[in-house]
Design a protein around this motif. Structure first.
Motif, PDB file in Angstrom:
ATOM      1  N   CYS A  87       5.670   9.078  -3.273  1.00  0.00           N
ATOM      2  CA  CYS A  87       4.914   7.831  -3.274  1.00  0.00           C
ATOM      3  C   CYS A  87       3.451   8.149  -3.030  1.00  0.00           C
ATOM      4  O   CYS A  87       3.088   9.283  -2.697  1.00  0.00           O
ATOM      5  N   TYR A 132      -2.820   8.916  -9.812  1.00  0.00           N
ATOM      6  CA  TYR A 132      -2.961   9.777  -8.642  1.00  0.00           C
ATOM      7  C   TYR A 132      -2.345  11.164  -8.861  1.00  0.00           C
ATOM      8  O   TYR A 132      -2.538  12.057  -8.036  1.00  0.00           O
ATOM      9  N   LEU A 151       2.801   2.950  -2.940  1.00  0.00           N
ATOM     10  CA  LEU A 151       3.011   2.847  -4.377  1.00  0.00           C
ATOM     11  C   LEU A 151       4.128   3.786  -4.805  1.00  0.00           C
ATOM     12  O   LEU A 151       4.088   4.989  -4.492  1.00  0.00           O
ATOM     13  N   ASP A 186       3.968   3.531 -13.154  1.00  0.00           N
ATOM     14  CA  ASP A 186       2.654   3.152 -13.670  1.00  0.00           C
ATOM     15  C   ASP A 186       1.623   3.036 -12.551  1.00  0.00           C
ATOM     16  O   ASP A 186       0.425   3.271 -12.758  1.00  0.00           O
ATOM     17  N   ALA A 187       2.056   2.705 -11.345  1.00  0.00           N
ATOM     18  CA  ALA A 187       1.132   2.561 -10.222  1.00  0.00           C
ATOM     19  C   ALA A 187       0.650   3.910  -9.693  1.00  0.00           C
ATOM     20  O   ALA A 187      -0.489   4.028  -9.232  1.00  0.00           O
ATOM     21  N   VAL A 188       1.499   4.917  -9.745  1.00  0.00           N
ATOM     22  CA  VAL A 188       1.141   6.228  -9.174  1.00  0.00           C
ATOM     23  C   VAL A 188       0.570   7.184 -10.212  1.00  0.00           C
ATOM     24  O   VAL A 188       0.031   8.234  -9.851  1.00  0.00           O
ATOM     25  N   ALA A 213       6.087   2.831  -8.060  1.00  0.00           N
ATOM     26  CA  ALA A 213       6.324   2.614  -9.492  1.00  0.00           C
ATOM     27  C   ALA A 213       5.545   3.631 -10.313  1.00  0.00           C
ATOM     28  O   ALA A 213       4.408   3.995  -9.981  1.00  0.00           O
ATOM     29  N   ASN A 253       0.809  -1.222   0.000  1.00  0.00           N
ATOM     30  CA  ASN A 253       0.000   0.000   0.000  1.00  0.00           C
ATOM     31  C   ASN A 253       0.839   1.267   0.000  1.00  0.00           C
ATOM     32  O   ASN A 253       0.330   2.343   0.306  1.00  0.00           O
TER      33      ASN A 253
END
Length: 469
Positions: free
Chosen positions: A43, A29, A20, A24-26, A22, A18
């Motif tokens: 992050c 947001y 993030l 592509d993951a962030v 990377a 939980n």
């Protein structure tokens, strides 16, 4: 504590999965819903409890790292998007999504900040109650964001804004301390009403983690109609007539321009209800505790008299819940239709209801003279004086040149709003978009008081910096 150490310790609090980091993951947001603002972050942290939010904030405060609270990320003013430069941590509230309690006798529901607005509505309905906050993004926006922007929506006319629907709050302060103000009282006169500091503050004073919200008896009867009208002045007269006849049963009264409806028909798949072409429209809804057929007959009779008197050109009265839903879909799809049409200049303004026709007439005339071919995509909550006064580029115009003119367009619109005793932000907030405008239209005394509150609660300026002030 360096950035690597902070990220590691955040993982200890919420679990590595939980936090993030990377790209592509962030990515989702770091950009706002309109695609206008893009930021950076060390992050994204996804705590699941208020205690975890508290621990996350304490760690960020110790490291001197800015924090950006984020709900459903549906802000129209960039309030939930981190800055493009600087060190910040995005704190997503999506996992704080429990309905903690429903007290039907007290007409209250206690929910966590990450609950989708639609889920709050459904939980209330399951208990035979109504939570009346309703807006187009209710399937994706979260209640914490609704409170942080003091959301309004389509039923303010009867039930008020998010501020008026809130009885108590739980808030994590900028130093990480958790304030439990979850009181379910209508009357509580023990000093300053502290919860009001955080409603509409856009996460700049603390992070709302839970709220006690007001509920209402479920309306057993509804009547919904779409009216074709000639002008905003006609809409005002219709609103007054409806209020005089139906009183508090008038739940919503929405103004829609023909241009706005045209964009929905162009970009949003149907089938759409059959409506007559008209320069302006009104969507009205009544709700009451009696018999639905009788309420519908009362509205039908009243609308027939308005048509006979030529106050209304035509009216479509929904004969079922499905037909009412289709009418509401037209109204609620305007924002998405304009987004598909292309970048636009948006204004979320409020005025005394009596001044709305004058504002529209004068602002339209001034903008058309200054920017030939500009298209007015005008709609909003005429029942409470809140207008979404948006502009799209001329059909064959250059998009870049059009957007470059936004400061001049804003000046025309906001100067007139100020002259007529209105507000440049009704329900969307200030965010990044309107910081300079806030300074222009609020007095030095008002700005000074706002800065004093910010300094008292967040002296280091770590809580959602660059927003509002």
């Amino acid at each position: 504590m360096d950035d690597t150490g902070l990220i590691s310790r955040l993982g200890d609090v919420v679990g590595e999965a939980n936090v993030l980091v990377a790209a592509d993951a962030v990515a989702g947001y770091l950009v706002d819903w309109r695609g206008r603002y893009r930021g950076t972050a060390l992050c994204v942290v996804r705590p699941a409890t208020a205690a975890a939010v508290s621990a996350v904030v304490r760690l960020c405060a110790q490291a001197g790292v800015a924090m950006v609270p984020q709900g459903g990320n549906t802000s129209l003013c960039g309030a939930a998007t981190p800055a493009a430069e600087g060190r910040s941590v995005v704190i997503s509230l999506a996992r704080l999504n429990r309905v903690r309690a429903i007290d039907a006798a007290n007409n209250t529901i206690t929910v966590e900040a990450g609950c989708l607005l639609q889920r709050v509505q459904e939980a209330a309905a399951a208990a035979g109650r109504l939570f009346p906050l309703s807006l187009a993004a209710e399937g994706s926006c979260q209640i914490g964001g609704n409170l942080s922007t003091n959301a309004g929506g389509v039923q303010v006319l009867r039930y008020g804004t998010a501020r008026e629907l809130t009885l108590g709050l739980e808030v994590v302060m900028p130093d990480g301390e958790l304030w439990d103000g979850l009181r379910a009282l209508r009357k509580d006169n023990t000093g300053y009403d502290l919860k009001q500091l955080f409603i509409g503050a856009e996460g700049t004073l603390g992070i709302i983690t839970a709220a006690v919200l007001r509920l209402f008896p479920w309306p057993r009867a509804k009547a919904t109609a779409w009216l074709a009208i000639a002008a905003p002045e006609t809409a005002l007269r219709a609103l007054i007539a409806l209020q005089d006849r139906f009183g508090p049963a008038l739940t919503a009264c929405e103004l829609v321009s023909g241009v706005a409806l045209g964009l929905v028909r162009k970009h949003i798949p149907g089938p759409h209800p059959t409506l007559v072409d008209s320069p302006w429209h009104l969507l009205v809804e009544l709700s009451a505790g009696g018999d639905e057929a009788s309420l519908r007959e009362e509205l039908a009779s009243f609308l027939a008299s308005m048509i006979d008197d030529r106050r209304v050109a035509d009216a479509v009265l929904a004969q079922s819940g499905e037909q009412a839903r289709r009418l509401w879909t037209l109204r609620e799809s305007i924002g998405e239709a304009q987004r598909i049409e292309g970048p636009s200049i948006k204004h979320d303004v409020s005025l005394p209801i009596s001044r709305l026709p004058e504002f529209i007439e004068r602002a339209d005339r001034a903008l058309v003279e200054a920017f030939p071919g500009i298209r007015m995509v005008t709609f909003g909550h005429i029942g409470d004086g809140n207008l979404h006064y948006n502009q799209s580029r001329p059909t064959a115009g250059d998009q870049t040149l059009f957007l470059a003119a936004q400061p001049q367009v804003n000046r025309v619109v906001h100067d007139l709003v100020d002259e007529l005793g209105g507000s440049i932000s009704a329900e969307h907030g200030i965010g990044q978009l309107k910081r300079a405008e806030l300074l222009r239209y609020r007095t030095p005394l008002e700005i000074g008081m706002m800065r004093a509150v910010k300094e008292a609660l967040d002296p280091r300026g770590l809580m959602n910096p660059g927003k509002v002030l």
